[in-house]
Design an enzyme around this catalytic site. Structure first.
Site, PDB file in Angstrom:
ATOM      1  N   PRO A   2       0.842  -1.207   0.000  1.00 15.93           N
ATOM      2  CA  PRO A   2       0.000   0.000   0.000  1.00 15.93           C
ATOM      3  C   PRO A   2       0.875   1.253   0.000  1.00 15.93           C
ATOM      4  O   PRO A   2       1.799   1.369   0.802  1.00 15.93           O
ATOM      5  CB  PRO A   2      -0.790  -0.102   1.311  1.00 15.93           C
ATOM      6  CG  PRO A   2      -0.647  -1.518   1.748  1.00 15.93           C
ATOM      7  CD  PRO A   2       0.651  -2.006   1.194  1.00 15.93           C
ATOM      8  N   GLU A   3       0.628   2.152  -0.916  1.00 17.37           N
ATOM      9  CA  GLU A   3       1.360   3.411  -0.969  1.00 17.37           C
ATOM     10  C   GLU A   3       0.441   4.539  -0.495  1.00 17.37           C
ATOM     11  O   GLU A   3      -0.711   4.320  -0.157  1.00 17.37           O
ATOM     12  CB  GLU A   3       1.884   3.641  -2.386  1.00 17.37           C
ATOM     13  CG  GLU A   3       2.977   2.634  -2.756  1.00 17.37           C
ATOM     14  CD  GLU A   3       3.997   3.196  -3.744  1.00 17.37           C
ATOM     15  OE1 GLU A   3       4.147   4.430  -3.830  1.00 17.37           O
ATOM     16  OE2 GLU A   3       4.640   2.391  -4.429  1.00 17.37           O
ATOM     17  N   HIS A  91      -4.975 -14.420   9.068  1.00 17.29           N
ATOM     18  CA  HIS A  91      -4.281 -13.140   8.876  1.00 17.29           C
ATOM     19  C   HIS A  91      -5.104 -11.927   9.287  1.00 17.29           C
ATOM     20  O   HIS A  91      -4.673 -10.807   9.084  1.00 17.29           O
ATOM     21  CB  HIS A  91      -3.788 -12.954   7.432  1.00 17.29           C
ATOM     22  CG  HIS A  91      -3.075 -14.153   6.879  1.00 17.29           C
ATOM     23  ND1 HIS A  91      -1.925 -14.657   7.457  1.00 17.29           N
ATOM     24  CD2 HIS A  91      -3.356 -14.950   5.830  1.00 17.29           C
ATOM     25  CE1 HIS A  91      -1.535 -15.717   6.760  1.00 17.29           C
ATOM     26  NE2 HIS A  91      -2.380 -15.920   5.785  1.00 17.29           N
ATOM     27  N   ARG A 110       1.699 -10.729   5.718  1.00 15.58           N
ATOM     28  CA  ARG A 110       3.154 -10.727   5.933  1.00 15.58           C
ATOM     29  C   ARG A 110       3.544 -10.118   7.272  1.00 15.58           C
ATOM     30  O   ARG A 110       4.710 -10.161   7.653  1.00 15.58           O
ATOM     31  CB  ARG A 110       3.843 -10.012   4.768  1.00 15.58           C
ATOM     32  CG  ARG A 110       3.604 -10.774   3.455  1.00 15.58           C
ATOM     33  CD  ARG A 110       4.328 -10.154   2.305  1.00 15.58           C
ATOM     34  NE  ARG A 110       5.778 -10.226   2.471  1.00 15.58           N
ATOM     35  CZ  ARG A 110       6.640  -9.664   1.637  1.00 15.58           C
ATOM     36  NH1 ARG A 110       6.205  -8.981   0.599  1.00 15.58           N
ATOM     37  NH2 ARG A 110       7.932  -9.779   1.840  1.00 15.58           N
ATOM     38  N   ARG A 152      23.507  15.888  -2.579  1.00 17.07           N
ATOM     39  CA  ARG A 152      23.222  14.450  -2.641  1.00 17.07           C
ATOM     40  C   ARG A 152      23.523  13.913  -4.028  1.00 17.07           C
ATOM     41  O   ARG A 152      22.945  14.347  -5.017  1.00 17.07           O
ATOM     42  CB  ARG A 152      21.768  14.179  -2.249  1.00 17.07           C
ATOM     43  CG  ARG A 152      21.510  14.561  -0.789  1.00 17.07           C
ATOM     44  CD  ARG A 152      20.229  13.994  -0.266  1.00 17.07           C
ATOM     45  NE  ARG A 152      20.221  12.533  -0.240  1.00 17.07           N
ATOM     46  CZ  ARG A 152      19.262  11.828   0.345  1.00 17.07           C
ATOM     47  NH1 ARG A 152      18.260  12.430   0.957  1.00 17.07           N
ATOM     48  NH2 ARG A 152      19.303  10.516   0.339  1.00 17.07           N
TER      49      ARG A 152
END
Ligand SMILES: [Zn+2]
Length: 272
Positions: A2-3, A91, A110, A152
């Site tokens: 999920p973003e 789960h 997970r 950077r």
């Protein structure tokens, strides 16, 4: 995974069901998430009224007055709404049970997700303290991105995915935003001009907003909080499209490995 758009879609879906409502209890079936779910969580939340449901990066924050319930979906987590009494499946590690019988259920095969409690100020939690500006807030603009990239030498995509530079932009949306801005994922971050940083910041915002409107992507097992799969995935510009024609110029999209992650770009539309 999920973003940010999926988390924001989840937040918007849950907000009207939780805010202003009292929590009856919490049910913890398995404490073994990325960090252990606090043993006392059920007693900490029972009887509390949810005052607000906010998001910081990919963390959901349910303000309960005396403290905040913090939820992160990790790699494979999703929240959905079931009615009181619906049998949990494998789960289904955590339920938040509201006094009207609404149950918000966390399924996380997970177990990289998080369910935590922070007394007092939520943003003082160690996981939230170092997070950079929200990409959808006015705080994140070209100047902020320019400042975050100075000195950077890392590829710009890595910097976009670094939560200290900007909160919650993952692999998919970093790739998509870089395409929209015409910048190669491997371009050295510190060498981007002010103008390109400004364009990129704008495209990060645009990419996330488009995805939120579409209900987030439906990668793997993600289902938005109303149980409907998002439909942004079919609209990806470059992500997961190696070998397919660029939607702008027709050139085959390149797929490469960058660090540990897959990266996609158009060799013609995107410049280093
Ligand atoms: Zn192209």
């Amino acid at each position: 995974m999920p973003e940010l758009p999926e988390v924001e879609t989840t937040r918007r879906g849950l907000e009207p069901l939780l805010v202003g409502r009292r929590i009856r209890t919490a049910v913890v079936r398995d404490r073994r998430l990325r960090l252990p779910v606090p043993r006392r969580l059920p007693e900490l939340v029972a009887g509390k009224t949810v005052r607000a449901l906010a998001r910081r990066g990919k963390y959901l924050l349910a303000d309960c007055g005396t403290g905040t319930l913090i939820v992160h979906l990790g790699m494979s987590g999703r929240l959905w709404v079931v009615r009181d009494g619906a049998a949990p499946a494998a789960h289904d590690h955590f339920d938040l049970v509201m006094d009207d019988g609404t149950v918000v259920r966390l399924r996380d095969p997970r177990r990289f997700g998080l369910v935590l409690w922070q007394a007092g100020e939520a943003l003082s939690h160690r996981l939230l303290k170092g997070i950079g500006p929200e990409p959808l807030s006015a705080e994140f603009d070209g100047a902020a991105l320019h400042a975050a990239t100075r000195g950077r030498s890392a590829p710009i995509k890595h910097v976009l995915m670094d939560s200290r530079a900007v909160a919650g932009v993952g692999n998919i949306y970093a790739s998509e935003a870089l395409f929209r801005a015409g910048i190669r994922p491997g371009a050295a971050a510190g060498r981007l001009t002010r103008a390109r940083c400004a364009l990129l910041a704008e495209k990060v915002r645009e990419t996330l907003e488009v995805a939120i409107v579409a209900g987030g992507s439906s990668l793997r097992d993600y289902v938005s909080s109303d149980g409907l799969a998002g439909n942004y995935q079919s609209q990806f510009l470059v992500y997961d499209r190696a070998g397919e024609p660029c939607r702008r110029c027709g050139t085959p999209i390149k797929g490469i490995r960058q660090g540990q992650r897959s990266t996609y770009y158009c060799p013609k539309c995107q410049k280093a």
